[in-house]
Design a protein around this motif. Structure first.
Motif, short mmCIF file in Angstrom:
data_model
loop_
_atom_site.label_atom_id
_atom_site.label_comp_id
_atom_site.label_asym_id
_atom_site.label_seq_id
_atom_site.Cartn_x
_atom_site.Cartn_y
_atom_site.Cartn_z
N ALA A 130 0.80 9.24 23.49
CA ALA A 130 2.00 9.75 24.16
C ALA A 130 1.60 10.54 25.40
CB ALA A 130 2.80 10.65 23.22
N GLY A 131 2.47 10.51 26.40
CA GLY A 131 2.27 11.30 27.60
C GLY A 131 2.42 12.78 27.32
N ARG A 132 1.97 13.57 28.27
CA ARG A 132 1.96 15.02 28.10
C ARG A 132 3.37 15.57 27.87
NH1 ARG A 132 -1.81 18.74 29.30
NH2 ARG A 132 -3.09 17.13 30.30
N PHE A 133 4.38 14.94 28.45
CA PHE A 133 5.74 15.46 28.37
C PHE A 133 6.60 14.70 27.36
CE2 PHE A 133 4.64 16.21 32.99
CZ PHE A 133 4.23 17.52 32.77
N VAL A 134 5.97 14.02 26.42
CA VAL A 134 6.69 13.26 25.41
C VAL A 134 6.55 13.97 24.07
CG1 VAL A 134 6.86 11.07 24.17
CG2 VAL A 134 6.38 11.09 26.61
#
Length: 524
Positions: free
Chosen positions: A215-219
């Motif tokens: 997952a991305g940092r903001f997910v």
């Protein structure tokens, strides 16, 4: 006299000028392309964890080196990120000054006509009886129709066109920034995961059901769309023509699924195929692989079931779909481990085990059995690797090697009339192994990439800018008219091409022809 040494400020200015030069931007763009090559060659853990784990098991000497270099996760590595960020800074520092220069040039009037137009490489002249004002007015009209910007001053017409060529260059480089921004959005605000689902099995989009997930940092977990699907059917078309060099391989495969977009929503059907993903609220479900999962039951020496269920075997030969798999029965005492091969269509030769076709014509598994400690306490072991460090091979003599050779009692739920041995007792009273059934599995990739449309738009803009910079020819043209003592008017026409390889002679001929009309007196 030697030049003075550069101070810190001067050194920083020099470094900034080097970084923000177009040459440096092109070099960094090339380095980024080269840096992405390992990501295409070396299996990436965040894309296909199974393949990456198998590669590590097959290359134990190279694995520590690759891990230190970050080659199993190239796009998250420090060195790749450094190139990426330097490219962004270089492009921004390169584009902004050029934007100012372009804006000033765009607003500036075309340059005044040279004193002697006939000295230019491409020029022409003629005599006419028309007044100079009429000639200049007609020249301005002709050039405007040819999409020139026109200024009439000092007895001459100055015209220029092709401003969009530099705009194309700027759009191209600006579009690269848009593409990089789109990729960054997908990395920071998107996610990607993979999972194997058996036929008749289901998957719900929550973190616990993924085999691998990035997952991305903001997910966050709450950002996962709450869809669910069930694999109802799996249809494979095999190449059964013996004259075809790809004989035995799968030509196409389709997974029939039922899905709901959220709990309580209407159930829908979809045929999931390669390159035809299912899209649910911006999340794409891709079909990326398939294989077979033997349903194996392991009992300990007391007859108690210590392991039961489908176990995915990974294809190693696409022509025959011969597959490798591992079974771990951690509930037994001592623990039992099995590893070996699955032959979808067994050749029938016990001395030369092999498969002759990829479909389930006559499936057979042949495995070796181990007892001891599976080494699961470390928590970092792959489910597709059997750690035999603290295990003993049952019947482990080369002359009398014990093998678990079994056929399935059922094939995808249907009785297998050809099967003679679906259960075998392990040596030394260790237990027994039963080959209950065999089911097809599909591997799907679930991904959400919010920046993909941004990146696509950037790529389209980059292509448009590149075409503009290649095909738009910036050029200048001047027309001067002066009255002679005999009452005639001398008209001089000249043009200058500002791009390499441009030809303006033909355009001069066309402009002169349009200016002459019926007023021509004679050629000079």
């Amino acid at each position: 006299m030697a030049a003075p040494d550069l101070g810190f400020v001067e050194m920083m200015r020099w470094a900034w000028r080097q970084l923000t030069s177009m040459r440096t931007a092109l070099i960094l763009l090339l380095l980024l392309a080269l840096a992405a090559i390992p990501g295409s060659v070396v299996p990436q853990s965040d894309v296909d964890a199974m393949r990456a784990n198998n590669w590590k098991a097959d290359h134990p000497d190279l694995t520590p080196i690759y891990e230190k270099l970050g080659l199993f996760s190239v796009y998250d590595s420090v060195w790749f990120s450094a190139i990426y960020l330097l490219l962004v800074v270089s492009l921004v520092g390169c584009i902004l000054p050029r934007l100012r220069v372009y804006w000033r040039g765009f607003r500036a009037a075309p340059p005044k006509a040279p004193r002697n137009l006939t000295r230019l490489p491409d020029s022409d002249s003629y005599l006419t009886d028309a007044p100079t004002d009429e000639v200049l007015e007609r020249a301005a009209e002709v050039l405007r129709k040819r999409r020139f910007r026109v200024v009439v001053a000092d007895g001459a017409v100055s015209a220029e066109r092709g401003y969009l060529r530099e705009a194309g260059n700027l759009v191209f480089h600006g579009a690269l920034l848009v593409v990089l921004a789109g990729v960054a959005m997908g990395s920071l605000m998107g996610y990607q995961g993979g999972v194997i689902v058996w036929k008749d099995g289901s998957f719900s989009n929550n973190l616990t059901q993924y085999d691998d997930f990035k997952a991305g940092r903001f997910v966050g977990v709450e950002d996962l769309d709450p869809f669910r699907f069930t694999v109802d059917d799996f249809d494979v078309e095999w190449i059964d023509d013996p004259t075809n060099p790809r004989y035995g391989m799968a030509r196409k495969f389709v997974a029939g699924i039922r899905y709901t977009e959220k709990p309580g929503a209407e159930e829908k059907s979809y045929d999931l195929r390669v390159n035809h993903p299912l899209s649910v609220d911006g999340t794409d479900v891709f079909l990326i692989g398939h294989g077979y999962a033997p349903v194996i039951t392991v009992r300990d020496g007391e007859g108690e079931i210590v392991s039961s269920g489908p176990v995915p075997f990974l294809p190693e030969d696409q022509a025959t779909f011969t597959s490798f798999g591992v079974v771990k029965a951690s509930g037994a005492t001592p623990q039992i481990g099995l590893e070996g091969m699955l032959y979808p269509t067994y050749s029938g030769d016990p001395n030369n085990l092999g498969s002759v076709f990829g479909s389930l014509g006559n499936p057979l598994i042949s495995m070796q059995a181990y007892v001891g400690d599976l080494g699961l306490a470390s928590g970092s072991q792959s489910v597709y690797v059997l750690d035999k460090t603290n295990m003993k091979l049952l019947g482990g003599t080369t002359e009398n090697l014990f093998r678990v050779d079994l056929c399935p009692a059922k094939i995808d739920g249907e009785e297998n009339a050809r099967c003679e041995t679906s259960t075998v007792e392990l040596p030394d009273g260790a237990g027994s192994v039963t080959f209950e059934d065999i089911k097809p599995w599909v591997r799907v990739q679930i991904s959400q990439t919010p920046g993909k449309m941004v990146a696509l738009g950037g790529m389209i803009a980059a292509l448009a800018g590149l075409l503009a910079s290649l095909f738009i020819r910036p050029r200048r043209m001047w027309v001067r008219a002066r009255r002679e003592d005999d009452g005639s008017t001398v008209v001089e026409v000249a043009a200058l091409d500002r791009s390499s390889g441009g030809e303006v002679g033909e355009e001069i001929v066309e402009v002169v022809a349009a200016l002459k009309g019926e007023t021509v007196k004679e050629e000079l």
